[in-house]
Each structure stands twice: as C-alpha cells, then as structure tokens.
Design an enzyme around this catalytic site. Structure first.
Site, mmCIF file in Angstrom:
data_model
loop_
_atom_site.group_PDB
_atom_site.id
_atom_site.type_symbol
_atom_site.label_atom_id
_atom_site.label_comp_id
_atom_site.label_asym_id
_atom_site.label_seq_id
_atom_site.Cartn_x
_atom_site.Cartn_y
_atom_site.Cartn_z
ATOM 1 C CD GLU A 172 2.276 -8.476 -5.534
ATOM 2 O OE1 GLU A 172 3.059 -9.234 -4.918
ATOM 3 O OE2 GLU A 172 2.103 -7.292 -5.213
ATOM 4 C CE LYS A 174 -14.421 -10.820 -19.361
ATOM 5 N NZ LYS A 174 -15.534 -9.863 -19.220
ATOM 6 C CB CYS A 228 5.323 -4.031 -0.064
ATOM 7 S SG CYS A 228 6.008 -2.413 -0.411
ATOM 8 C CE1 TYR A 229 1.747 1.137 5.755
ATOM 9 C CE2 TYR A 229 -0.007 -0.517 5.733
ATOM 10 C CZ TYR A 229 0.563 0.626 6.281
ATOM 11 O OH TYR A 229 -0.042 1.248 7.343
ATOM 12 N N GLY A 245 0.845 -1.192 0.000
ATOM 13 C CA GLY A 245 0.000 0.000 0.000
ATOM 14 C C GLY A 245 0.873 1.232 0.000
ATOM 15 N N GLY A 273 -25.272 -9.937 -23.605
ATOM 16 C CA GLY A 273 -24.621 -10.592 -24.736
ATOM 17 C C GLY A 273 -23.117 -10.695 -24.544
ATOM 18 C CG HIS A 312 5.317 -5.736 -4.843
ATOM 19 N ND1 HIS A 312 4.079 -5.575 -4.267
ATOM 20 C CD2 HIS A 312 6.025 -4.632 -4.520
ATOM 21 C CE1 HIS A 312 4.032 -4.431 -3.628
ATOM 22 N NE2 HIS A 312 5.193 -3.820 -3.752
ATOM 23 C CG ASP A 330 -18.376 -10.553 -17.394
ATOM 24 O OD1 ASP A 330 -17.614 -11.481 -17.737
ATOM 25 O OD2 ASP A 330 -17.999 -9.399 -17.174
ATOM 26 C CB SER A 350 -23.373 -15.005 -21.984
ATOM 27 O OG SER A 350 -23.642 -13.949 -22.867
#
Ligand code: XMP
Length: 511
Positions: free
Chosen positions: A171, A367, A82-83, A55, A224, A169, A227, A229
């Site tokens: 990630e 997603k 980190c933070y 952060g 359409g 980090h 997501d 759908s």
C-alpha cells in the site's frame, strides 16, 4: 444495486487507511472494520474479499489481536499483509518465528510471477518490508511465492482456497508497483469488476437520504470547509428547503472567512442559512484553557449547544447533519488504530444530544473522494479545493490560552502568509499552509526600541492523505517577504520562524 465490497480487518497497523484508499482507487468500495468483527457480520456484509492489515503485535503476544479460523472457510478470498500474513499462518497451524534482526526498508523480493497475485510482475521487485517476526513454515496447503535474503517466506498462497499472504506492504509508495499487487488481488482473485464510482455514490446517497429523512427537517452544521459544504449541498439536493444550514461563526475562523461563507451559500446556492455570531460565547468558554484536547472538547460541545438552541428556534428538527469524513472516524480511534488527537466532530460529541439522529453522509469517504463528490454536485472548484481547516479553527493554532488580541494577531499574520503563497503561485502545490501563534515572546529591536513580542511560526506541508506529509520547501525569497511583511504589518510580532518538521513525527497542526 449493492456495491462490491472489500473488508479490511484492522489489526492496528499504521498504513490501514492507505490500504482502504488503494482499494478504492481501483474503483472497488472498501471498508475498514475492527479485527474482531463477528463471522455473522462478515457474512451479512458479503464482501468479495477480505484484507488483513499489518499491526505492531506478535502472534505470540498474550493480548495480540486474533481471528477465528472459520474466516478462512467462508469461501471468501483473504489477503494477509505483514502481521495479517503471520496471523493467517499461526491460525492455520504454520509456524511463525522471531528473527534476530528487524528487516526494514525497500528490499528486493524474489517472487513467483506465475501466481495470480503477481501476474505481470518481474521476478524481482522492490517492496517495503518492516517486520521482526516472519513465517518460517507456511501452513499446509500453501506454497511459497516470494522470498528475500533474510525472509524465507515473503509471500505465500493457497490458490485453491484463495488465501494469500505477503510480508511486505504493497500500500505504500516505497513499494514499486505495490498497487498492482492489490489490483491483482481484487481483479484476478476476488473477481471484482471495479464499477464503484463517485457518481454512483452521489446518486445512491441522495436516494438514501431522501428515504431516511423523508419530509422531516434536518439541520446542517456548516463550517465553510470542504466537508460540511459538500454535506450541505448533498442534503439540499435530497430534501430541498427542509434543510436548514446553521453556520456557527465561533470567531475562530480565518480573516474574512465568515462573510465569505455567508456569501457563497446565500448567493451561489439556494440554501436556508442561519449565521450565528457566537465569538464571545466561545471565547468565554475557552478563557484560560491551555490543554489542546480540552480546547477541542469545549469547542465541540459548545457547537452542539448552539445547534440545540437554534434548532429550538426553528421548530421540530429530527436530524443533525455533520461533515465527518472517513479519516476522522478512523483517527478518532473508532477503529482499532491508536488515538492521536480527538477530532471535535467525532470524539468530542457530548453524551446528551437534543436531536433524534445524526446524519453523516460523508462518513465513508476519503478527502479526495469528498472533493470529487463536491465537483459532481456542481460546487465551484475554488471551494472544493480549499485547503482543509480544522473544526476547532484558530484555537488550535494559538498555543496556550486564547484571547481576542491573540486571535487578531494570528488572523492578520495568517492572511499575509496565504496572500503571499497565492502571489507566488504555490497554493496548488502546498496542501496545507497556515500561521501559528506560538506562546513564545522574545526580544527584538524595532527602530532604536527594544521590543518583547510574539513569535509567529509558519507551517506548510505537502501531502495527499494528511496522515503523513513533508514540510514544503518554500523558496527563501517567498519566506523572506512573508516574514518581513508580518513583522512590519502585524503589531506585537517581532519574530517569524518556519516549521521544518514532517509528519510523522510532528502532526500538521501544532495542537
Ligand atoms: P494533524 O494535526 O493531526 O492534522 O496532523 C491532520 C489534518 O486534520 C486536520 N485537523 C482537524 N480537522 N477537526 C477537524 O475537522 C479537528 O479537530 C482537527 N485537528 C486536525 C488538520 O488541519 C489536518 O488537515
């Protein structure tokens, strides 16, 4: 059976979603929660481990986010990044100091590879460091397990209490083998088994939706896109014909898209579908509106109004289904990360909603997980891998006010761009590509005539998470063909430009 859970406490870092994704990529379910979640709530959720994110704050800042000391006594492993590492140090009475110079970049970190956190690592590794404050003295009971040239404590552990801190980090992709650090935390330290899978998500969701909705009726907002759908098919598997899908065609969809959506859901799936042609209504509301956030709010609200009206026609409807996904939730500032844009399907909800409840079956999914869910449900690949399209549609791809004429110009130009990208076989490599109608008019020459017409901008990005992305290096000959076709085939366009900005600093959409 309850899933294993890793709780990610959000201290406002820009990579927080990535941490959650990395954990899930290891088949362990993770949730991002606000940093000030109560101890009771943590106990209730019973996570296998906790990760503190990075952060922008300094632990000595007046309003900096803090945590209760008790969190370190729950017997739950904690990894501070980190933070998060600095906060762990500060809370447990170690010392955090401020360096004269910020340490930034992919930097050599010497580590102690006898630590469970670094099992299988070489003694020297390249990780992304991005910090000014640093841990000067580790708290009592901790030992140093990593350092860089300018950071004496780049990693620390209290193996007995299973508390770990890393200044880098893990990630981000710049950290070589960063995911392995996360894996080691999950499997060596938290003893996770890694059995979370999309198929179990699908089964659990269908069961939970059946229980929740029972014999009541639900309405689904079908756009359409991928997501909504996936949400619709998930719901229809759970409650069959008690689901009605309403497809509000706000007229802001891409060329021919309205008809395509109707065809898929009536021919390929046996779903109750009501298509509402509401273009005039939306365009009236949007007339003269220039501000992007207002456009989003208006469209979001109008959506809900149309649903309310349709719901009344259908009879008693208890639930409204929406295809909100996890990044929408986090990006809309429901976590603690800062708000960039309000997404119409979350932030723009009006106060008064004429339904008993909103159901968001994909609210916890990223997603790529939504796509996997779609495939698992048997949705055809071409729909599942459709490029994302924003809820407010072409309204946020027309800079300035929206008119029917501008919409038609944009639809034609966008369709040519997409067609040429497909012909060039680039559609699989470019994650999102579209045309934007800039509000700019400029002078051109057509035959012997002076023209004064619009500029179309082309946008194409390569990204995996849509949180960051790079502009796509489309070959010049493809760009040339698109440009010449647009100027020749679309009236009132005399100039085409290509957007060569990555995200950040630009966003993918222009508004
Ligand atoms: P930005 O422009 O923020 O977009 O870089 C990131 C991704 O989100 C999509 N997007 C939206 N999706 N409602 C949506 O459902 C919205 O209001 C919205 N705004 C942006 C965008 O297309 C991209 O994929």
């Amino acid at each position: 059976m309850k899933n294993e859970l890793i709780l990610i406490l959000d201290f406002g870092g820009q990579y927080n979603q990535l941490i959650a994704r990395r954990v899930r990529e290891c088949n362990v379910y993770s949730e991002v929660v606000p940093f000030d979640i109560s101890i009771e709530k943590i106990k209730e959720k019973a996570p296998k481990g906790i990760i503190f994110t990075g952060g922008p704050a300094s632990v000595y800042g007046e309003d900096s986010p803090k945590c209760a000391k008790e969190i370190f006594n729950l017997g739950i492993p904690v990894l501070g990044i980190c933070y998060g590492m600095q906060l762990m140090t500060y809370t447990l009475n170690g010392n955090v100091a401020r360096a004269n110079k910020r340490e930034y970049g992919t930097i050599d970190v010497k580590i102690d590879n006898t630590s469970s956190l670094f099992q299988g690592f070489d003694k020297e590794n390249k990780f992304l460091m991005s910090h000014t404050d640093f841990v000067e003295t580790v708290p009592e009971g901790f030992k140093n397990i990593g350092l860089t040239e300018s950071c004496p404590n780049a990693a620390m552990e209290n193996a007995e209490k299973k508390l770990y801190g890393i200044q880098f980090h893990p990630e981000v992709n710049n950290s070589v083998n960063g995911t392995q650090v996360i894996k080691n935390f999950l499997f060596n330290i938290c003893n996770c088994s890694g059995d979370w899978q999309i198929s179990s998500f699908v089964d659990d969701s269908i069961k939970a939706l059946k229980e929740k909705i029972g014999n009541k009726k639900a309405l689904c907002a079908l756009s359409g896109g991928v997501d909504s759908s996936v949400a619709a098919v998930l719901l229809s598997k759970a409650i069959g014909k008690n689901l009605t899908c309403i497809f509000v065609d706000h007229g802001l969809l891409r060329k021919n898209e309205g008809d395509e959506v109707e065809e898929i859901f009536t021919k390929q799936f046996d779903v109750n579908l009501v298509r509402v042609n509401a273009k005039d209504r939306f365009l009236n509301k949007l007339a003269g509106v220039v501000d992007p956030e207002r456009k989003r709010k208006i469209i979001g609200e109008e959506f809900i109004r149309v649903f309310e009206e349709e719901a009344k026609k259908i009879g008693t409807v208890d639930f409204l289904v929406q295809g909100t996904i996890y990044p929408d939730v986090i990006e809309s500032g429901l976590g603690k990360s800062s708000v960039i844009k309000s997404h119409h399907n979350v932030g723009g909800l009006p106060d008064y909603v004429d339904f008993k409840e909103i159901v968001e079956p994909l609210r916890d999914l990223f997603k790529d997980e939504v796509r996997k869910t779609g495939l698992e449900l048997g949705i055809p690949e071409n729909l599942v891998y459709r490029q994302p399209f924003p809820g407010p549609g072409l309204a946020i791809r027309i800079i300035g006010d929206i008119t029917d004429d501008k919409l038609n110009i944009l639809k034609e130009a966008d369709s040519i761009f997409r067609e040429e990208i497909a012909i060039a076989g680039l559609h699989k490599n470019i994650n999102q590509y579209f045309a934007v109608l800039t509000n700019l008019k400029s002078v051109g020459v057509m035959g012997d005539e002076r023209t004064y017409d619009y500029t179309i901008a082309l946008r194409a990005v390569e990204t995996t998470d849509f949180m960051t992305g790079i502009w796509s290096k489309i070959p010049y000959d493809v760009l040339e063909k698109v440009s010449s076709r647009i100027v020749n085939e679309v009236n009132h366009v005399n100039r085409v430009v290509y957007d060569i900005t990555s995200k950040p600093p630009a966003t993918i959409e222009w508004e």
